[in-house]
Scaffold this motif. Structure first.
Motif, mmCIF file in Angstrom:
data_model
loop_
_atom_site.group_PDB
_atom_site.id
_atom_site.type_symbol
_atom_site.label_atom_id
_atom_site.label_comp_id
_atom_site.label_asym_id
_atom_site.label_seq_id
_atom_site.Cartn_x
_atom_site.Cartn_y
_atom_site.Cartn_z
ATOM 1 N N CYS A 35 -29.140 30.360 19.068
ATOM 2 C CA CYS A 35 -30.410 30.277 18.332
ATOM 3 C C CYS A 35 -30.670 28.840 17.919
ATOM 4 C CB CYS A 35 -30.369 31.169 17.095
ATOM 5 S SG CYS A 35 -30.275 32.921 17.467
ATOM 6 N N ASP A 36 -31.833 28.324 18.284
ATOM 7 C CA ASP A 36 -32.148 26.944 17.960
ATOM 8 C C ASP A 36 -33.649 26.715 18.118
ATOM 9 O OD1 ASP A 36 -30.002 24.340 17.911
ATOM 10 O OD2 ASP A 36 -32.115 23.837 18.219
ATOM 11 N N LEU A 37 -34.158 25.719 17.395
ATOM 12 C CA LEU A 37 -35.559 25.326 17.567
ATOM 13 C C LEU A 37 -35.781 24.613 18.889
ATOM 14 C CD1 LEU A 37 -36.935 24.029 14.133
ATOM 15 C CD2 LEU A 37 -37.889 25.849 15.552
ATOM 16 N N ALA A 53 -30.499 32.534 25.155
ATOM 17 C CA ALA A 53 -31.149 31.548 24.286
ATOM 18 C C ALA A 53 -32.249 32.230 23.480
ATOM 19 C CB ALA A 53 -31.725 30.404 25.107
ATOM 20 N N VAL A 54 -32.304 31.911 22.204
ATOM 21 C CA VAL A 54 -33.323 32.472 21.323
ATOM 22 C C VAL A 54 -33.921 31.337 20.501
ATOM 23 C CG1 VAL A 54 -33.834 34.106 19.483
ATOM 24 C CG2 VAL A 54 -32.078 34.655 21.174
ATOM 25 N N THR A 55 -35.220 31.124 20.638
ATOM 26 C CA THR A 55 -35.884 30.105 19.826
ATOM 27 C C THR A 55 -36.071 30.644 18.418
ATOM 28 O OG1 THR A 55 -37.064 29.312 21.771
ATOM 29 C CG2 THR A 55 -37.899 28.600 19.629
ATOM 30 N N ALA A 67 -35.593 36.670 16.020
ATOM 31 C CA ALA A 67 -34.391 36.172 16.683
ATOM 32 C C ALA A 67 -33.277 37.212 16.660
ATOM 33 C CB ALA A 67 -33.919 34.888 16.005
ATOM 34 N N VAL A 68 -33.085 37.860 15.521
ATOM 35 C CA VAL A 68 -32.043 38.881 15.414
ATOM 36 C C VAL A 68 -32.359 40.065 16.324
ATOM 37 C CG1 VAL A 68 -30.964 40.552 13.855
ATOM 38 C CG2 VAL A 68 -31.298 38.196 13.111
ATOM 39 N N ILE A 69 -33.619 40.439 16.395
ATOM 40 C CA ILE A 69 -34.032 41.530 17.284
ATOM 41 C C ILE A 69 -33.792 41.154 18.744
ATOM 42 C CG2 ILE A 69 -36.032 42.811 18.144
ATOM 43 C CD1 ILE A 69 -37.121 42.733 15.263
ATOM 44 N N ALA A 70 -34.174 39.931 19.120
ATOM 45 C CA ALA A 70 -33.987 39.476 20.501
ATOM 46 C C ALA A 70 -32.510 39.435 20.872
ATOM 47 C CB ALA A 70 -34.620 38.104 20.687
ATOM 48 N N ALA A 71 -31.681 38.934 19.965
ATOM 49 C CA ALA A 71 -30.239 38.875 20.226
ATOM 50 C C ALA A 71 -29.663 40.276 20.376
ATOM 51 C CB ALA A 71 -29.537 38.124 19.099
ATOM 52 N N SER A 72 -30.126 41.194 19.541
ATOM 53 C CA SER A 72 -29.640 42.574 19.587
ATOM 54 C C SER A 72 -30.051 43.270 20.881
ATOM 55 C CB SER A 72 -30.167 43.357 18.384
ATOM 56 O OG SER A 72 -29.667 44.676 18.373
#
Length: 253
Positions: A35-37, A53-55, A67-72
């Protein structure tokens, strides 16, 4: 906790301490969300380690939730969160141009302290729903403070306040989340060879290193990552802030 096949989130994961941690987690078999900008750097690292990768703007509630939803969705709910996202500003409270800008102070607090809490609260909420592992553990959360939380230098009022807040919330949150089997810890690094310090001339790096008792050098991000892995592995570590600073005590300036 054994990391093989477990989902993990690393904020600020595209560079510096976060990147080193993401790599070590992946090397242990974890499924890592970077997770990063900086979307480009996050994508590059995620490709390297086989993660996703999650923005994410950690200081924004909606961005953190997304971000937490995307990672999950990619790896399942995370059992590990390592908060490495952070910024700094060097300004005196009263300088040549007048008082410290309130917007600058606010931004550092929002990213470092509120951002860490934002991601912690969201990850913890997901961890509480997981089935416990052996020993009753559901998850581990590690945040990043700084030795500036204890001996901040002149010009570090905002940075020290933000990192001091992270130190201060570690124990009460660990006590609260203990009922769910979630451990909460913080690392307080000293002077590390991150991209920020790495951009300085070698003479400036040597000058900084000269203040460090032993080892007589800047810390390596791998050493931070190794401590994070030990915290995850050691089930009796909880509610603690660990200084990782080679016995450095910062001078006033």
């Amino acid at each position: 906790m054994q990391l093989k096949d477990q989902a993990a989130i690393v904020t600020g994961g595209a560079s510096g301490l976060g990147a080193a941690t993401a790599r070590k987690l992946a090397a242990q078999g974890a499924k890592v969300a970077v997770c990063d900008l900086n979307a480009k750097l996050a994508e590059e690292l995620a490709k390297e380690i086989g993660g996703v990768a999650v923005t994410c703007d950690v200081a924004d509630a909606a961005s953190g939730e997304a971000a937490v939803i995307a990672a999950s969705k990619a790896h399942g709910p995370a059992r590990v969160l390592v908060n490495c996202a952070g910024i700094g500003v060097a300004k005196r409270v009263v300088g040549r141009e007048g008082p410290h800008g309130l917007a600058d102070f606010d931004r550092v607090i929002r990213v470092n302290l509120i951002g860490s809490f934002n991601m912690l609260r969201l990850a913890a909420a997901e961890m509480t729903k997981l089935e416990p592992l052996d020993g009753g553990e559901r998850g581990v959360i590690i945040s990043t403070a700084s030795v500036a939380a204890y001996d901040g230098q002149i010009g570090q009022a905002a940075y020290s306040a933000s990192k001091g807040g992270i130190v201060g919330m570690t124990l009460p949150i660990a006590r609260e989340l203990a009922q769910f089997g979630i451990r909460v810890l913080t690392i307080a690094p000293g002077l590390f060879l991150t991209p920020l310090l790495g951009a300085l001339p070698q003479a400036a790096q040597d000058s900084l290193a000269s203040a460090i008792p032993f080892p007589h050098r800047l810390g390596s991000p791998d050493e931070y990552a190794s401590l994070a892995l030990h915290m995850i592995d050691n089930p009796y570590l909880n509610g603690e802030v660990v200084r990782l600073d080679a016995s450095l005590r910062m001078a006033p300036k």
